[in-house]
Design a protein around this motif. Structure first.
Motif, mmCIF file in Angstrom:
data_model
loop_
_atom_site.group_PDB
_atom_site.id
_atom_site.type_symbol
_atom_site.label_atom_id
_atom_site.label_comp_id
_atom_site.label_asym_id
_atom_site.label_seq_id
_atom_site.Cartn_x
_atom_site.Cartn_y
_atom_site.Cartn_z
ATOM 1 N N ARG A 48 34.247 36.082 48.257
ATOM 2 C CA ARG A 48 34.571 36.437 46.877
ATOM 3 C C ARG A 48 33.439 37.140 46.149
ATOM 4 N NH1 ARG A 48 38.294 33.672 43.803
ATOM 5 N NH2 ARG A 48 40.130 33.096 45.001
ATOM 6 N N ASN A 51 34.071 41.242 46.415
ATOM 7 C CA ASN A 51 34.826 42.004 45.401
ATOM 8 C C ASN A 51 34.590 41.418 44.011
ATOM 9 O OD1 ASN A 51 36.333 39.695 45.654
ATOM 10 N ND2 ASN A 51 38.315 40.731 45.647
ATOM 11 N N MET A 53 35.009 38.543 42.703
ATOM 12 C CA MET A 53 35.978 37.648 42.071
ATOM 13 C C MET A 53 35.266 36.432 41.484
ATOM 14 S SD MET A 53 39.055 38.849 42.085
ATOM 15 C CE MET A 53 40.416 37.695 42.158
ATOM 16 N N MET A 56 34.471 35.757 37.560
ATOM 17 C CA MET A 56 35.339 35.133 36.568
ATOM 18 C C MET A 56 35.096 33.642 36.411
ATOM 19 S SD MET A 56 38.898 37.130 36.879
ATOM 20 C CE MET A 56 38.599 37.634 38.523
ATOM 21 N N ILE A 57 34.288 33.080 37.318
ATOM 22 C CA ILE A 57 33.985 31.656 37.190
ATOM 23 C C ILE A 57 32.740 31.515 36.316
ATOM 24 C CG2 ILE A 57 33.390 29.569 38.443
ATOM 25 C CD1 ILE A 57 34.849 30.921 40.868
ATOM 26 N N GLU A 81 36.196 46.955 38.357
ATOM 27 C CA GLU A 81 37.569 47.362 38.672
ATOM 28 C C GLU A 81 37.589 48.407 39.789
ATOM 29 O OE1 GLU A 81 36.410 47.156 35.529
ATOM 30 O OE2 GLU A 81 37.508 45.389 34.838
ATOM 31 N N ARG A 84 36.855 46.783 43.037
ATOM 32 C CA ARG A 84 37.985 46.020 43.586
ATOM 33 C C ARG A 84 39.072 46.930 44.144
ATOM 34 N NH1 ARG A 84 37.965 41.971 38.699
ATOM 35 N NH2 ARG A 84 36.192 40.692 39.287
ATOM 36 N N LYS A 85 39.125 48.153 43.645
ATOM 37 C CA LYS A 85 40.076 49.109 44.207
ATOM 38 C C LYS A 85 39.660 49.445 45.638
ATOM 39 C CE LYS A 85 42.064 53.652 43.154
ATOM 40 N NZ LYS A 85 41.644 54.410 44.325
ATOM 41 N N MET A 89 41.994 42.451 48.484
ATOM 42 C CA MET A 89 41.922 41.038 48.858
ATOM 43 C C MET A 89 43.304 40.431 49.027
ATOM 44 S SD MET A 89 39.701 38.088 47.028
ATOM 45 C CE MET A 89 39.018 36.804 48.035
ATOM 46 N N PHE A 91 45.049 36.551 49.496
ATOM 47 C CA PHE A 91 44.659 35.178 49.193
ATOM 48 C C PHE A 91 45.314 34.174 50.138
ATOM 49 C CE2 PHE A 91 44.106 37.773 45.521
ATOM 50 C CZ PHE A 91 42.946 37.323 44.934
ATOM 51 N N ASN A 95 50.796 35.467 46.887
ATOM 52 C CA ASN A 95 50.971 35.495 45.425
ATOM 53 C C ASN A 95 51.620 36.783 44.944
ATOM 54 O OD1 ASN A 95 48.780 37.080 46.025
ATOM 55 N ND2 ASN A 95 47.519 36.404 44.337
ATOM 56 N N GLY A 108 49.652 48.510 41.933
ATOM 57 C CA GLY A 108 48.279 49.009 42.037
ATOM 58 C C GLY A 108 48.179 50.508 41.803
ATOM 59 N N ALA A 161 47.863 45.282 48.760
ATOM 60 C CA ALA A 161 46.434 45.577 48.768
ATOM 61 C C ALA A 161 46.171 46.954 49.391
ATOM 62 C CB ALA A 161 45.679 44.491 49.518
ATOM 63 N N SER B 195 46.905 32.399 40.286
ATOM 64 C CA SER B 195 46.990 33.232 41.486
ATOM 65 C C SER B 195 47.587 34.607 41.176
ATOM 66 C CB SER B 195 47.824 32.526 42.544
ATOM 67 O OG SER B 195 49.146 32.387 42.108
ATOM 68 N N LEU B 196 48.502 34.662 40.186
ATOM 69 C CA LEU B 196 49.078 35.958 39.817
ATOM 70 C C LEU B 196 48.015 36.858 39.201
ATOM 71 C CD1 LEU B 196 52.565 35.228 38.251
ATOM 72 C CD2 LEU B 196 51.987 35.959 40.543
ATOM 73 N N ALA B 202 42.403 41.608 41.832
ATOM 74 C CA ALA B 202 41.962 42.075 43.143
ATOM 75 C C ALA B 202 42.406 43.509 43.418
ATOM 76 C CB ALA B 202 42.473 41.145 44.230
ATOM 77 N N LEU B 203 43.386 43.992 42.643
ATOM 78 C CA LEU B 203 43.816 45.387 42.806
ATOM 79 C C LEU B 203 43.048 46.324 41.887
ATOM 80 C CD1 LEU B 203 47.653 44.809 42.995
ATOM 81 C CD2 LEU B 203 46.199 45.645 44.830
ATOM 82 N N GLY B 204 42.127 45.755 41.119
ATOM 83 C CA GLY B 204 41.330 46.604 40.240
ATOM 84 C C GLY B 204 41.885 46.700 38.829
ATOM 85 N N ARG B 207 41.022 43.243 32.464
ATOM 86 C CA ARG B 207 41.557 42.069 31.796
ATOM 87 C C ARG B 207 42.771 42.411 30.937
ATOM 88 N NH1 ARG B 207 39.027 37.005 31.466
ATOM 89 N NH2 ARG B 207 37.064 37.172 32.545
#
Lengths: 251, 313
Positions: A48, A51, A53, A56-57, A81, A84-85, A89, A91, A95, A108, A161, B195-196, B202-204, B207
């Motif tokens: 994680r 990319n 991720m 966000m934590i 962003e 991540r493109k 990813m 999961f 989802n 996307g 993805a 998860s959504l 994850a696709l860029g 927010r």
């Protein structure tokens, strides 16, 4: 094989918890790299960071360097962003968005500015074909993505993805929620995709790592114990702890 | 030993039946009845209200033709010549409600998006309870607020505005329903699985894109419910409009004019010394019935919309 991703003295903290300790690692381009190790060893955490991720934590802190094609992805100049493109990813739990199959894949590309219906149709078709799902869903693309089986949903997520044309595909235990037949299909898919994409997968299943990966990385307590060609690591590990883990003495 | 066990089970006497317990059987018999009685109270109350409304309304329509009531453009119940055209009251009510929704929906939704998607945990933990307190402020206070603060500001900007005007009351009603829209929409958005969001990030997606294209559609039925609930609340709001919107039933579309809503009319008549059984007395039931039908239709519409656009997750 040339190196695509490189971690140098990478440390990651979740508030006080030191989750990744001095990770040094290279990941080759257009190959499958598997992260193995017992639960809580840091393999998903490292995945994680690739990319971002983890951003966000709240309370996540990163030290050291992590580069993709030579660019430090944690530098100020990098848009998360855009990163991540390039780094897709998949999961652990499938989802899909609560939308149609078509809209899931088109989500996307639309996000990144593609509006032409013809172009979107094309992307949807090639992505679904790449994810080996086209034949099963081509006649009902307008149906809800939640109406297909779990294994199909996961392949849909892979297609989603792929639709934004990434260089790297991260898979976070992508088969652990699936039945053996769906798992097999995804493993075959990974084999097909590795000519075009750099794939990094986290897996709980050592046999899966042995079956599908070119390189395997073994994690323990936030450290990379050893990484090597998969064949070599499983047949002739250098570290005693790796030997103990792969022979099933713990974990 | 086995023999002895058999004989105990065979006994038909309840007191020695090992599978019988007086606490369990009484609770199982009494509780459903008790709970059913409680549930039925609200059903009977509703039926009672509808019957009262209906019977008085029917009496009213014996004297005033229903056509004149529904399509008449003049309402003067207390001054001769008496006229009972509901349109001025309806227009007043809809104007207040529209202004309120125009104020409350964007602000309420934007704050819900902020709280659910952007705000750090700490901020959310402080702001949400404050919002819920705001929802508990008595409406008479909002009425004072409208007259003493909003109206002077409106008069400053539009000197032609009267002391009592629809805009001031509408804005106050809007402020009153913001917490309702915000809080309920935030609940619906927070319930969208992480998860959504992760899938979209994850696709860029940024927010804002995640909020607008993933979270809002997935929470849409909850958001519509919150908006309709707020709409009904605004429709039925009485105190603020009685105080700040005036008591002039005029058919106007100018929000700076003084108007009267259906609810404010009912208050005005109820507070006066109107004889029981008189035509004015009947008119408040007819107006009440109209209000009831409106909210009822609105709720049905809301259910339809939220079912039609529901995204299951």
């Amino acid at each position: 094989m040339s190196t695509l991703i490189e971690a140098k003295d990478l440390n990651l903290f979740y508030t006080d918890f030191h989750a990744l300790k001095n990770v040094n690692l290279t990941i080759p381009e257009k190959a499958v790299t598997a992260f193995i190790g017992p639960s809580g060893c840091g393999k998903s955490t490292l995945l994680r960071t690739l990319n971002r991720m983890n951003d966000m934590i709240a309370g996540t802190r990163i030290e050291g360097k992590l580069t993709i094609s030579g660019t430090d992805i944690y530098s100020q100049e990098v848009d998360v962003e855009t990163l991540r493109k390039k780094v897709g990813m998949v999961f652990q739990q499938p989802n899909p968005f609560p939308k149609s199959i078509y809209d899931n894949i088109a989500y996307g590309p639309r996000l990144h500015g593609i509006k032409s219906k013809q172009k979107l149709d094309e992307i949807v078709e090639t992505s679904l074909k790449s994810a080996a799902l086209w034949n099963e869903v081509k006649d009902h693309l307008k149906r809800s993505a939640l109406s297909i089986s779990g294994g199909q949903q996961q392949r849909l997520c892979i297609a989603r993805a792929l639709a934004v044309n990434p260089d790297i595909l991260l898979m976070d235990e992508a088969t652990s929620a699936l039945d053996p037949i769906s798992t097999l299909k995804i493993e075959e898919l990974v084999q097909d995709l590795r000519d075009k994409y750099t794939i990094v997968m986290v897996t709980h299943n050592m046999h899966q790592a042995a079956r599908v990966s070119n390189q395997t990385v073994f994690f323990l307590n936030g450290e990379v114990v050893e990484y090597d060609d998969t064949e070599k690591l499983f047949s002739n590990p250098e570290d005693q702890r790796t030997e103990d883990y792969i022979s099933g003495r713990f974990g | 030993m086995p023999n002895k066990q058999e004989t105990t089970i065979d006994k038909t006497n309840a007191s020695s039946n090992p599978f019988k317990n007086s606490r369990v059987s009484i609770l199982n018999k009494i509780m459903p009845i008790l709970l059913f009685l409680c549930a039925i109270v609200s059903v009977f109350t509703t039926i009672g209200i509808v019957i009262t409304l209906l019977s008085e309304t029917v009496n009213f329509f014996r004297e005033i033709p229903i056509f004149d009531f529904l399509f008449g453009t003049k309402w003067s119940a207390l001054i001769e010549p008496k006229q009972f055209g509901i349109l001025p009251l309806l227009a007043g009510t809809l104007m207040i409600t529209s202004i309120a929704i125009i104020v409350a929906l964007p602000i309420g939704l934007a704050s819900a998006i902020y709280l659910s998607e952007y705000a750090p945990d700490k901020v959310r933990r402080i702001v949400k309870p404050i919002l819920e307190v705001l929802a508990g402020v008595p409406t008479i206070v909002y009425g004072y607020f409208a007259i003493s603060i909003i109206t002077p500001i409106i008069q400053f900007i539009f000197p032609s505005a009267g002391v009592y005007n629809a805009l001031s009351a509408g804005i106050a009603v809007g402020i009153m329903i913001i917490p309702m829209i915000c809080s309920l929409s935030e609940d619906a958005m927070s319930a969208v699985p992480r998860s959504l969001r992760d899938g979209a990030y994850a696709l860029g997606a940024t927010r804002f894109e995640v909020a607008l294209k993933i979270v809002v559609p997935a929470a849409f039925s909850g958001i519509v419910s919150s908006a309709v609930l707020a709409f009904s609340r605004a429709l039925g709001e009485t105190m603020i409009v009685s105080l700040a919107a005036g008591s002039t039933p005029t058919l106007t579309f100018n929000p700076l004019d003084s108007i009267q809503t259906m609810t404010a009319y009912i208050v005005q008549v109820s507070l006066g010394d109107i004889a029981h059984g008189s035509i004015e007395y009947g008119s408040i039931f007819a107006v009440g019935m109209t209000l009831f039908v409106f909210t009822f239709l609105l709720n049905i519409l809301a259910q339809y919309i939220s079912r039609r656009f529901r995204e299951e997750y």
